[in-house]
Design a protein around this motif. Structure first.
Motif, mmCIF file in Angstrom:
data_model
loop_
_atom_site.group_PDB
_atom_site.id
_atom_site.type_symbol
_atom_site.label_atom_id
_atom_site.label_comp_id
_atom_site.label_asym_id
_atom_site.label_seq_id
_atom_site.Cartn_x
_atom_site.Cartn_y
_atom_site.Cartn_z
ATOM 1 N N ASP A 152 -5.660 -6.743 46.052
ATOM 2 C CA ASP A 152 -7.114 -6.822 45.881
ATOM 3 C C ASP A 152 -7.808 -6.291 47.126
ATOM 4 O O ASP A 152 -8.710 -6.917 47.674
ATOM 5 C CB ASP A 152 -7.545 -8.265 45.591
ATOM 6 N N ASN A 153 -7.347 -5.096 47.528
ATOM 7 C CA ASN A 153 -7.876 -4.405 48.708
ATOM 8 C C ASN A 153 -7.765 -5.283 49.957
ATOM 9 O O ASN A 153 -8.687 -5.388 50.753
ATOM 10 C CB ASN A 153 -9.330 -3.966 48.494
ATOM 11 N N PHE A 154 -6.569 -5.893 50.122
ATOM 12 C CA PHE A 154 -6.267 -6.732 51.278
ATOM 13 C C PHE A 154 -7.317 -7.835 51.456
ATOM 14 O O PHE A 154 -7.856 -8.052 52.546
ATOM 15 C CB PHE A 154 -6.168 -5.878 52.550
ATOM 16 N N ALA A 155 -7.563 -8.519 50.376
ATOM 17 C CA ALA A 155 -8.567 -9.587 50.374
ATOM 18 C C ALA A 155 -8.126 -10.736 51.262
ATOM 19 O O ALA A 155 -6.931 -11.050 51.383
ATOM 20 C CB ALA A 155 -8.799 -10.090 48.952
ATOM 21 N N GLU A 156 -9.107 -11.386 51.886
ATOM 22 C CA GLU A 156 -8.814 -12.514 52.761
ATOM 23 C C GLU A 156 -8.117 -13.642 52.013
ATOM 24 O O GLU A 156 -7.289 -14.364 52.581
ATOM 25 C CB GLU A 156 -10.115 -13.018 53.397
ATOM 26 N N SER A 157 -8.427 -13.779 50.728
ATOM 27 C CA SER A 157 -7.808 -14.840 49.934
ATOM 28 C C SER A 157 -6.313 -14.615 49.734
ATOM 29 O O SER A 157 -5.581 -15.545 49.399
ATOM 30 C CB SER A 157 -8.495 -14.935 48.567
ATOM 31 N N ASN A 158 -5.853 -13.379 49.945
ATOM 32 C CA ASN A 158 -4.433 -13.074 49.790
ATOM 33 C C ASN A 158 -3.687 -13.050 51.122
ATOM 34 O O ASN A 158 -2.506 -12.713 51.163
ATOM 35 C CB ASN A 158 -4.255 -11.716 49.100
ATOM 36 N N ARG A 159 -4.375 -13.377 52.200
ATOM 37 C CA ARG A 159 -3.733 -13.333 53.511
ATOM 38 C C ARG A 159 -2.751 -14.488 53.656
ATOM 39 O O ARG A 159 -3.093 -15.645 53.479
ATOM 40 C CB ARG A 159 -4.775 -13.401 54.621
ATOM 41 N N LEU A 160 -1.487 -14.160 53.995
ATOM 42 C CA LEU A 160 -0.451 -15.171 54.163
ATOM 43 C C LEU A 160 -0.326 -15.628 55.610
ATOM 44 O O LEU A 160 0.063 -16.765 55.879
ATOM 45 C CB LEU A 160 0.905 -14.617 53.694
ATOM 46 N N GLY A 161 -0.637 -14.747 56.541
ATOM 47 C CA GLY A 161 -0.506 -15.096 57.945
ATOM 48 C C GLY A 161 -0.804 -13.899 58.811
ATOM 49 O O GLY A 161 -1.025 -12.788 58.335
ATOM 50 N N GLU A 162 -0.798 -14.153 60.115
ATOM 51 C CA GLU A 162 -1.128 -13.089 61.054
ATOM 52 C C GLU A 162 -0.341 -13.285 62.326
ATOM 53 O O GLU A 162 -0.145 -14.403 62.793
ATOM 54 C CB GLU A 162 -2.629 -13.097 61.362
ATOM 55 N N GLY A 163 0.163 -12.182 62.874
ATOM 56 C CA GLY A 163 0.922 -12.224 64.110
ATOM 57 C C GLY A 163 0.510 -11.102 65.024
ATOM 58 O O GLY A 163 -0.479 -10.410 64.789
ATOM 59 N N GLY A 164 1.282 -10.913 66.105
ATOM 60 C CA GLY A 164 0.940 -9.896 67.077
ATOM 61 C C GLY A 164 1.018 -8.478 66.537
ATOM 62 O O GLY A 164 0.363 -7.581 67.041
ATOM 63 N N PHE A 165 1.851 -8.244 65.492
ATOM 64 C CA PHE A 165 2.015 -6.909 64.958
ATOM 65 C C PHE A 165 1.033 -6.608 63.834
ATOM 66 O O PHE A 165 0.903 -5.473 63.415
ATOM 67 C CB PHE A 165 3.443 -6.717 64.424
ATOM 68 N N GLY A 166 0.357 -7.592 63.290
ATOM 69 C CA GLY A 166 -0.576 -7.351 62.200
ATOM 70 C C GLY A 166 -0.648 -8.529 61.248
ATOM 71 O O GLY A 166 -0.230 -9.641 61.564
ATOM 72 N N THR A 167 -1.168 -8.251 60.052
ATOM 73 C CA THR A 167 -1.433 -9.299 59.067
ATOM 74 C C THR A 167 -0.543 -9.101 57.840
ATOM 75 O O THR A 167 -0.225 -7.972 57.468
ATOM 76 C CB THR A 167 -2.912 -9.255 58.639
ATOM 77 N N VAL A 168 -0.151 -10.207 57.217
ATOM 78 C CA VAL A 168 0.683 -10.168 56.015
ATOM 79 C C VAL A 168 -0.137 -10.671 54.832
ATOM 80 O O VAL A 168 -0.797 -11.721 54.921
ATOM 81 C CB VAL A 168 1.954 -11.031 56.189
ATOM 82 N N TYR A 169 -0.105 -9.902 53.721
ATOM 83 C CA TYR A 169 -0.861 -10.241 52.520
ATOM 84 C C TYR A 169 0.081 -10.397 51.329
ATOM 85 O O TYR A 169 1.097 -9.705 51.226
ATOM 86 C CB TYR A 169 -1.875 -9.140 52.186
ATOM 87 N N LYS A 170 -0.301 -11.284 50.431
ATOM 88 C CA LYS A 170 0.434 -11.422 49.178
ATOM 89 C C LYS A 170 -0.125 -10.429 48.169
ATOM 90 O O LYS A 170 -1.322 -10.147 48.151
ATOM 91 C CB LYS A 170 0.305 -12.846 48.630
ATOM 92 N N GLY A 171 0.763 -9.883 47.344
ATOM 93 C CA GLY A 171 0.333 -8.943 46.326
ATOM 94 C C GLY A 171 1.205 -9.029 45.087
ATOM 95 O O GLY A 171 2.267 -9.661 45.105
ATOM 96 N N VAL A 172 0.741 -8.387 44.017
ATOM 97 C CA VAL A 172 1.493 -8.347 42.758
ATOM 98 C C VAL A 172 1.500 -6.904 42.268
ATOM 99 O O VAL A 172 0.440 -6.312 42.042
ATOM 100 C CB VAL A 172 0.879 -9.269 41.689
ATOM 101 N N LEU A 173 2.694 -6.317 42.121
ATOM 102 C CA LEU A 173 2.821 -4.948 41.642
ATOM 103 C C LEU A 173 2.577 -4.883 40.135
ATOM 104 O O LEU A 173 2.573 -5.927 39.448
ATOM 105 C CB LEU A 173 4.213 -4.415 41.976
ATOM 106 N N PRO A 174 2.362 -3.672 39.584
ATOM 107 C CA PRO A 174 2.097 -3.540 38.144
ATOM 108 C C PRO A 174 3.172 -4.158 37.252
ATOM 109 O O PRO A 174 2.887 -4.566 36.124
ATOM 110 C CB PRO A 174 2.025 -2.021 37.955
ATOM 111 N N ASP A 175 4.429 -4.239 37.741
ATOM 112 C CA ASP A 175 5.499 -4.846 36.930
ATOM 113 C C ASP A 175 5.579 -6.358 37.143
ATOM 114 O O ASP A 175 6.584 -6.986 36.800
ATOM 115 C CB ASP A 175 6.840 -4.201 37.267
ATOM 116 N N ASN A 176 4.502 -6.948 37.753
ATOM 117 C CA ASN A 176 4.394 -8.390 38.006
ATOM 118 C C ASN A 176 5.335 -8.893 39.100
ATOM 119 O O ASN A 176 5.517 -10.103 39.252
ATOM 120 C CB ASN A 176 4.631 -9.195 36.715
ATOM 121 N N GLN A 177 5.906 -7.990 39.866
ATOM 122 C CA GLN A 177 6.739 -8.399 40.990
ATOM 123 C C GLN A 177 5.849 -8.842 42.143
ATOM 124 O O GLN A 177 4.958 -8.111 42.576
ATOM 125 C CB GLN A 177 7.638 -7.250 41.447
ATOM 126 N N GLU A 178 6.085 -10.050 42.658
ATOM 127 C CA GLU A 178 5.318 -10.552 43.793
ATOM 128 C C GLU A 178 5.870 -9.967 45.088
ATOM 129 O O GLU A 178 7.088 -9.898 45.281
ATOM 130 C CB GLU A 178 5.366 -12.082 43.845
#
Length: 691
Positions: free
Chosen positions: A359-385
């Motif tokens: 969802d365009n790296f929405a804040e609601s999908n943010r899983l965490g943040e570290g020194g190298f950057g931010t991690v987001y949750k996503g779902v591919l078209p085949d429903n793979q998380e």
């Protein structure tokens, strides 16, 4: 083994990959000074704060305000406080006087992120980059106009050619001259200079700076104090710096600052004994504004068109060779072989797909943040998380670390290693896509008093066994022979059934053949998990990972973090606490409260025993991971008695620390004789590259 030549489809994908690699490399070269460098950090030995606490909320307020204030300020400086006692937070940020406002704001933002990662939940932390530095604390240090002993020393490991005393004297003259100029003639309390020396080392470059809110007299006094320490710590060094909270200096034999120098001093007429820096009195020759011939600008004006022409010709030739010689092995900007290119090419994902998935790296999908950057949750078209690791532009993880992670993880296949789904290198983005781990990392559960109850004895045994099998695969069973070098609780992820998966191979080192031990100039990792021979001397081997695994076992059994403080008057680290109870026969007392009375005491003792064997001081005394797995699975294998574990983390609240820019050395004080914590991210010379 024969490798099939790539077909037309493969070639059409290889060229964009090479171009994107080239553009990314060029972008990294153009980033503001120090923005992508790994920081030096110092973590104070104060009380920790907890997640979602008032202190963390106050710190978050300053993390939002100070970068904006520093970038808006004409002096590139900001300080402030938030909250009331006992949860008050005080912070100070200062950017180097020759960078722009945008780079300043980005550097301070990254500093807050790195400080909270490198000194996790520590109320007192400081990080230092080339472009800026930051400190926050629960103590009101900003009320003082002096460094208060909070300083670090960084030195070049190489010495200058004799005569050393003449070189030291020349450096003292240059630094004192720039200090006078910074104090009296600059609103930013910042000055740079250069001085001719001799034919071997023709020019010495220097920089001095104070916080801009200091008066000229305060600035000069502060600089005079740290310059007077130069002979003690930096005598004969080709380069060095002392960084305090209120003032700092640096010198080197190359131009490390932007633009022309504020001062140009002539070469000394003859070598002379080094005077006391506090007594040097020189009249600098100041080049009038508007009349100076900026030698750096002239060089850039001459060299830049030549470099641009060479790059253009190189790219044209590259394109021509790709079209005319398709059957020949090609090499991308990553300098990897054909099979590696093809494995990466098969993992390339389109950025539009990842934007839609997150969802365009929405804040609601943010899983965490570290020194190298931010991690987001996503779902591919085949429903793979998926979990998308979005590396920041100022991330310390650049092309080389990204290359490591891509090449290594793509080839590693084991149920206890995280699986790489794909990668995206479009629109200046560097995105790594992993399988999604719903239970996140171990530390998010283990060190939470409520969530840790989810980890019963069976789950903890499963986690320990899984990590051990994953490490054995990396060390002994994989064709690549990997040493992870940053194994810790936050780098072990848990899937839905609590199966552990080792992640984050950006710091791994690829070994071949029978090679099992190496020495590095770049010590990277996390204190509390680093073996003593690696932290102190840069020596690493598979036994370094065994040490980290032993710490993990003890954390999993006790529910205590290796960096936590348990008894201020006595044991201040996990290893000494466990050893204390082990020798007294009271080890059950420090087991996680949720396990007491619910786990077999004999099995708990056995696992503690194995953990202690893994953290022995001498690497030779630590077992290999294949032996550890036998110990864990066997009920009859006798275990040798463990020796006292290694202790190497100094207990001090001071930042007065000496670092070598070749390898870490023992901690020393600038002016009060008290040691400080040595930074694991101090060096940035040796590149990590698979071979």
């Amino acid at each position: 083994m024969a490798t099939a030549a790539p077909g037309p489809g493969s070639r059409s994908r290889l060229l964009p990959l090479a171009l994107s690699s080239f553009l990314l490399l060029l972008l990294l070269l153009l980033i503001a000074p120090g923005a992508a460098a790994q920081p030096w950090q110092s973590c104070g030995n104060t009380d920790n704060y907890s997640a979602n606490s008032t202190y963390q909320s106050n710190l978050a307020s300053l993390a939002k305000a100070l970068p904006a204030n520093a970038s808006r300020s004409a002096t590139l400086f900001a300080e402030g406080s938030a909250g009331a006692l006992p949860d008050a937070v005080y912070a100070l940020a200062l950017c180097r006087g020759d960078i722009n406002a945008t780079a300043c704001g980005a550097c301070v933002t990254t500093a807050f992120q790195d400080a909270q990662q490198l000194c996790a939940y520590n109320k007192d932390a400081a990080v230092f980059y080339d472009a800026c530095y930051l400190r926050f604390s629960n103590k009101d240090f900003i009320a003082s106009a002096t460094n208060n002993g909070d300083a670090i020393v960084l030195m070049n490991s190489q010495n200058v050619s004799p005569p050393v005393r003449a070189f030291d004297a020349a450096v003292a003259v240059l630094l004192n001259a720039t200090a006078d100029y910074a104090a009296a003639n600059s609103s930013r309390r910042f000055a740079t200079g250069e001085e001719g020396f001799d034919a071997t080392d023709p020019t010495i470059y220097g920089l001095t700076q104070c916080t801009p809110n200091m008066s000229p007299a305060e600035c000069r006094t502060c600089l005079r104090s740290i310059i007077s320490d130069m002979p003690q710590y930096l005598s004969g060094r080709r380069g060095g710096r002392i960084i305090g909270m209120r003032c700092n200096f640096r010198y080197d034999l190359y131009s490390f600052f932007s633009g022309g120098p504020s001062l140009r001093l002539p070469a000394p007429s003859a070598p002379a004994p080094a005077p006391s820096p506090a007594q040097v009195n020189v009249t600098p020759t100041v080049t009038p504004t508007g009349r100076s011939r900026n030698r750096t600008g002239i060089v850039i004006a001459i060299v830049l068109p030549i470099v641009a022409g060479v790059l253009a010709i190189t790219m044209v030739c590259l394109c021509f060779l790709w079209r005319r010689r398709p059957a020949r092995d090609q090499t991308s900007s990553y300098s990897v072989n054909q099979s590696e290119i093809e494995s990466i090419d098969s993992l390339l994902l389109d950025i539009s797909m990842l934007r839609a998935a997150t969802d365009n790296f929405a804040e609601s999908n943010r899983l965490g943040e570290g020194g190298f950057g931010t991690v987001y949750k996503g779902v591919l078209p085949d429903n793979q998380e998926i979990a998308v690791k979005r590396l920041s532009q100022s991330s310390g993880q650049g092309i080389q670390e990204l290359k490591n992670e891509l090449v290594l993880v793509a080839k590693l296949q084991h149920k206890n290693l995280v699986r790489l789904v794909g990668v995206c290198l479009q629109e200046y983005e560097k995105l790594l896509v992993y399988e999604y781990m719903p239970n996140k990392s171990i530390d998010t559960i283990l060190f939470d008093s409520e969530k840790s109850k989810e980890l019963d004895w069976g789950k903890r045994v499963k986690i320990i066994d899984g990590i051990a099998r994953g490490l054995q695969y990396l060390h002994e069973d994989s064709q690549l022979k990997i040493i992870h070098r940053d194994l810790k609780a936050s780098n072990v992820l848990l899937n839905s059934d609590y199966t552990p998966k080792i992640s984050d191979f950006g710091l791994a080192r690829l070994f071949g053949g029978d090679q099992s031990r190496e020495v590095t100039n770049r010590v990277v990792g996390t204190y509390g998990y680093m073996s003593p021979e690696y932290a102190m001397r840069g020596h690493y081997s598979i036994k370094s990972d065994v040490f980290s695994f032993g710490v993990l076992i003890l954390e999993i059994l006790t529910g205590r973090s290796s960096s936590g403080s348990f008894n201020i008057e006595q044991s201040v680290d996990l290893l000494s606490l466990v050893w204390e109870h082990w020798t007294m026969g009271t080890i059950v007392e420090i087991m996680d409260p949720s396990l007491r009375g619910k786990a077999p005491a004999e099995q708990m003792l056995k696992n503690v025993h194995i953990g202690l064997l893994c953290v022995q001081d001498n690497p030779v005394d630590r077992p290999k991971m294949s032996t550890v797995n036998i110990m864990l699975s066997s009920g009859t294998m006798p275990l040798q008695s463990p020796l006292k574990p290694a202790f190497f983390i100094p207990k001090s609240g001071y930042y007065s620390t000496v670092h070598s820019e070749s390898y870490p050395i023992a901690s020393r004080s600038v002016d009060n004789g008290k040691p400080g914590a040595i930074s694991p991210n101090e060096v940035s010379i040796t590149e990590l590259e698979p071979r």
